[in-house]
Design an enzyme around this catalytic site. Structure first.
Site, short mmCIF file in Angstrom:
data_model
loop_
_atom_site.label_atom_id
_atom_site.label_comp_id
_atom_site.label_asym_id
_atom_site.label_seq_id
_atom_site.Cartn_x
_atom_site.Cartn_y
_atom_site.Cartn_z
N GLU A 118 -30.41 5.97 -40.27
CA GLU A 118 -29.95 4.88 -41.12
C GLU A 118 -30.99 3.78 -41.33
O GLU A 118 -31.08 3.23 -42.43
CB GLU A 118 -28.68 4.25 -40.52
CG GLU A 118 -27.46 5.14 -40.53
CD GLU A 118 -26.83 5.24 -41.92
OE1 GLU A 118 -27.39 4.70 -42.87
OE2 GLU A 118 -25.77 5.89 -42.03
N SER A 378 20.76 3.90 1.20
CA SER A 378 20.51 3.65 2.63
C SER A 378 19.14 3.07 2.91
O SER A 378 18.75 2.98 4.08
CB SER A 378 20.67 4.97 3.40
OG SER A 378 21.98 5.46 3.31
#
Length: 747
Positions: A118, A378
């Site tokens: 680029e 419990s």
């Protein structure tokens, strides 16, 4: 002609001290006029026109001010784990995936290929590559068509910021001016970061990080050469080259990048050939969605934050989410599961699994069952016995009757509908017998149990705001999985409760406070001795089928009507709590903690690692004896130990501690002995300090005791009929240190 244009359109640049590139100060008016005159020489060509615009933009760039980055700085909100790994991401308000990313977060081969393809002079030019611009203009004039482009990365960023994608001379001129503006106000690192964040990759995907996650399912920090080349190629034509829609076009574009990278010497020909054989992804992957319930709650709680840092461990979270999903599929179609794992040495939450599948509608997966109020079954029994141990009412080897009993209209029954006769407290807790637990709670007092919970920040919920009752022993109270985990984490820490935190900032604040001597006040659930007695029992609890016992302490629970199954365990470092049931509260026949939740708990510990941190050893004062060796008042449990005994003219007066009085401060020096006195009660008397018996003459009502330090101590005396009196006193010395249950704190 080409060389003349290059000479006339050359600019002067200088390197900044921070390593970035920026142009020199704007030229004086005579110099600008000279640039303009030279540019006009070529005005008959496109290059001349562009050059005029470039020089004009350069002169006017200061007047434009800094570029407006408000829109492009709107990022996806991200939630990160304790190591900075992505747990969850959310789209921006405009529905785009735009994740924060810097050049250091990206594979360096990708950056090298990006520059080669680029803008190979990115670090040399000032936003406009005049050599490329002149070359493109000359080629356009000579060939009467576009042969090569001249757009730099900075110009592309200017176009992305503008948000207009038209192809025209005017658009190109705006990009040139925008590029000059960017280079004037930002350094190269910042401009590159903008490109990495804004580059389009098809659909609503913006930025290289979002693209890597969407197409490869991984962060861009480590990419193959083929993956890096594809990410370089896509932004040029993101919709046409989308791999999930046009993989052929994506492959052709990728191979073109590989060819250019080879020509520029970024990769070798052999690497390019291997990369060309890599398959191109044909679909988009889902973005990470780990700890979804906790992540969403954090974003809602702090909506202005764009990055949320949690204490979650991504690896553990992923493993436990998979475990919950796997196991519930075996248990039932509408059953869900929740798992909370914490490092109780610090209180950090390392895994928060709110359901068996966040997107599973059949299991109501969107509901966070970690914070849902449920019956704990419990699981509260260990704390009932712990209070009895702390008060001197019982010892693990104390005998208790498991026989039919009735409290008004309440007649508790065991889970197996049977009675086991005379058992030890150890066996009663290990086998989770109901009747002994209710008997002990009757002696301790359900209000005391609820009060102890509230004292450490756990608020139990009772039906219609009623007062605590004996039903608490069997789950007649509402608690969340987070609450239960907090309780057991305190048990694992020897009774010292630490707040559970899931934000890294909270951990840092706590560490900073500790560094400056501002440690938060400790919250005590149980005395160290009572907590150790409980842990010593739970570590020997029978494991589920095909599991190894003794690796950690754990307890199961099943709520009334088979609606909730629980299993909670801890070793020396981790506490893990598991809930299984239906989010709608419906009953599931046969559902129990031992069958449904315990296997998940044991598997969860296995996924935390093979090595277990051992539990702490017994504290000073621990009484490790057989039942026959216990002091007489502790050999057999007697109900009503804490409740007041009715007084009458023909009854013995209740036992009372006459010295020291409750809440007294007693000055002592090192080596001093303290005289303890009692009145009333039936001989022999048994004295306990912090729950541990001390040597005394059973025929006397007083005893001489040697303190082992300053601070708060709990003194108890038990007579032959099991009646108890207790006081808490403070032993005050000259060094100014207070000892709370055996641990030191500065006053």
């Amino acid at each position: 002609m080409r060389d003349a244009i290059k000479r006339r359109l050359s600019f002067s640049w200088r390197r900044t001290s921070n390593g970035g590139e920026t142009h020199s100060s704007p030229p004086a008016a005579p110099r600008a006029k000279r640039y303009l005159r030279h540019a006009l020489i070529g005005a008959g060509t496109l290059a001349g026109a562009v050059a005029v615009a470039a020089v004009s933009g350069y002169i006017a760039v200061d007047r434009l001010g800094a570029p407006d980055l408000a829109q492009v700085n709107q990022l996806s909100t991200t939630v990160l784990d304790r190591n900075g790994h992505l747990l969850r991401a959310f789209t921006t308000q405009s529905g785009r995936w735009r994740l924060p990313v810097e050049a250091s977060d990206v594979d360096q081969r990708y950056l090298a290929m990006l520059m080669a393809f680029e803008d190979k002079r990115f670090y040399e030019h000032g936003g406009i590559d005049m050599r490329s611009l002149a070359r493109a203009a000359v080629q356009l004039v000579e060939n009467r068509r576009i042969v090569s482009g001249a757009s730099t990365l900075t110009m592309q960023v200017a176009r992305l910021i503008e948000g207009r994608y038209e192809r025209s001379g005017g658009a190109k001129l705006r990009q040139i001016v925008g590029a000059l503006q960017l280079e004037h106000h930002l350094n190269k690192r910042q401009i590159l970061s903008l490109y990495l964040r804004l580059a389009p990759f098809g659909g609503n995907i913006e930025g290289v990080r979002a693209a890597s996650l969407a197409y490869f399912g991984k962060e861009p920090r480590r990419l193959s050469i083929g993956e890096a080349a594809l990410l370089v190629a896509l932004p040029q034509s993101p919709e046409w080259r989308r791999p999930d829609r046009n993989p052929r076009a994506a492959r052709v574009a990728r191979d073109r990048v590989l060819q250019r990278a080879t020509e520029e010497g970024v990769i070798t020909e052999a690497e390019a050939r291997r990369a060309a054989l890599e398959p191109v992804p044909i679909g988009r992957r889902a973005f990470p969605k780990l700890a979804p319930h906790l992540a969403e709650a954090e974003v809602m709680a702090q909506p202005k934050e764009t990055v949320h840092l949690l204490t979650i461990d991504r690896g553990v979270q992923r493993a436990l989410e998979a475990l919950a999903e796997e196991q519930t599929k075996l248990l039932g179609r509408k059953l869900s599961a929740a798992i909370l794992a914490v490092d109780h040495t610090t209180g950090e939450v390392i895994a928060h699994v709110g359901s068996a599948g966040y997107l599973d509608d059949a299991r109501a997966g969107a509901i966070d069952m970690v914070n849902a109020m449920r019956s704990p079954g419990s699981t509260l029994k260990p704390f009932i016995y712990g209070l009895a141990f702390e008060a001197g009412l019982a010892h693990p080897e104390t005998l208790i009757e498991d026989r039919p009993v009735r409290y008004g209209s309440y007649a508790p029954k065991n889970f197996d509908e049977d009675f086991h006769g005379t058992v030890t407290i150890r066996d009663a807790l290990a086998q989770s017998l109901n009747i002994p637990a209710v008997k002990v709670l009757s002696a301790v007092g359900p209000g005391k149990l609820a009060g102890r919970f509230r004292k450490i920040g756990v608020e139990p919920a009772f039906p219609d705001k009623t007062v605590p009752t004996l039903a608490m022993a069997l789950g007649g109270v509402g608690l969340t999985l987070h609450d239960v985990t907090t309780l057991y984490a305190g048990l694992a820490r020897g009774g010292d409760v630490v707040p559970l935190v899931h934000r890294r900032a909270d951990v840092a604040d706590a560490a900073k406070a500790l560094l400056h001597g501002k440690q938060a006040e400790r919250k005590r659930l149980l005395s160290p001795l009572a907590a150790w007695y409980v842990s010593d029992i739970l570590k020997d609890a029978p494991p589920p089928v095909n599991a190894k016992a003794g690796r950690f302490a754990y307890k199961t629970g099943t709520s009334y009507g088979y609606r909730d199954a629980w299993a909670v365990g801890y070793d020396g470092k981790y506490t893990v709590a598991v809930w299984v049931g239906r989010p709608d509260g419906a009953s599931t026949p046969g559902l129990s903690g031992r069958v449904a939740a315990a296997p998940i708990l044991f598997d969860a510990f296995a996924r935390l690692g093979d090595k277990r941190t051992p539990l702490s050893g017994p504290p000073s004062g621990a009484l490790r004896v057989t039942g026959s060796e216990l002091p007489p008042p502790l050999k057999r449990f007697r109900e009503g130990g804490i409740a007041d005994v009715a007084q009458g003219p023909f009854l013995e007066p209740r036992v009372l501690i006459s010295f020291p009085p409750d809440r007294a401060e007693v000055e002592t020096e090192t080596g001093d002995q303290l005289l303890l006195k009692a009145s009333g009660g039936v001989l022999p008397l048994t004295w306990l300090v912090n729950g541990a018996p001390i040597t005394s003459d059973p025929r006397a009502r007083q005893v001489v005791w040697q303190p082992d330090g300053n601070g708060f101590v709990r003194l108890s005396v038990v007579d032959a009929k099991g009646r108890v009196d207790r006081v808490t006193v403070r032993l005050k010395g000259s060094e100014g240190v207070v000892t709370m249950a055996g641990e030191e704190q500065k006053r």
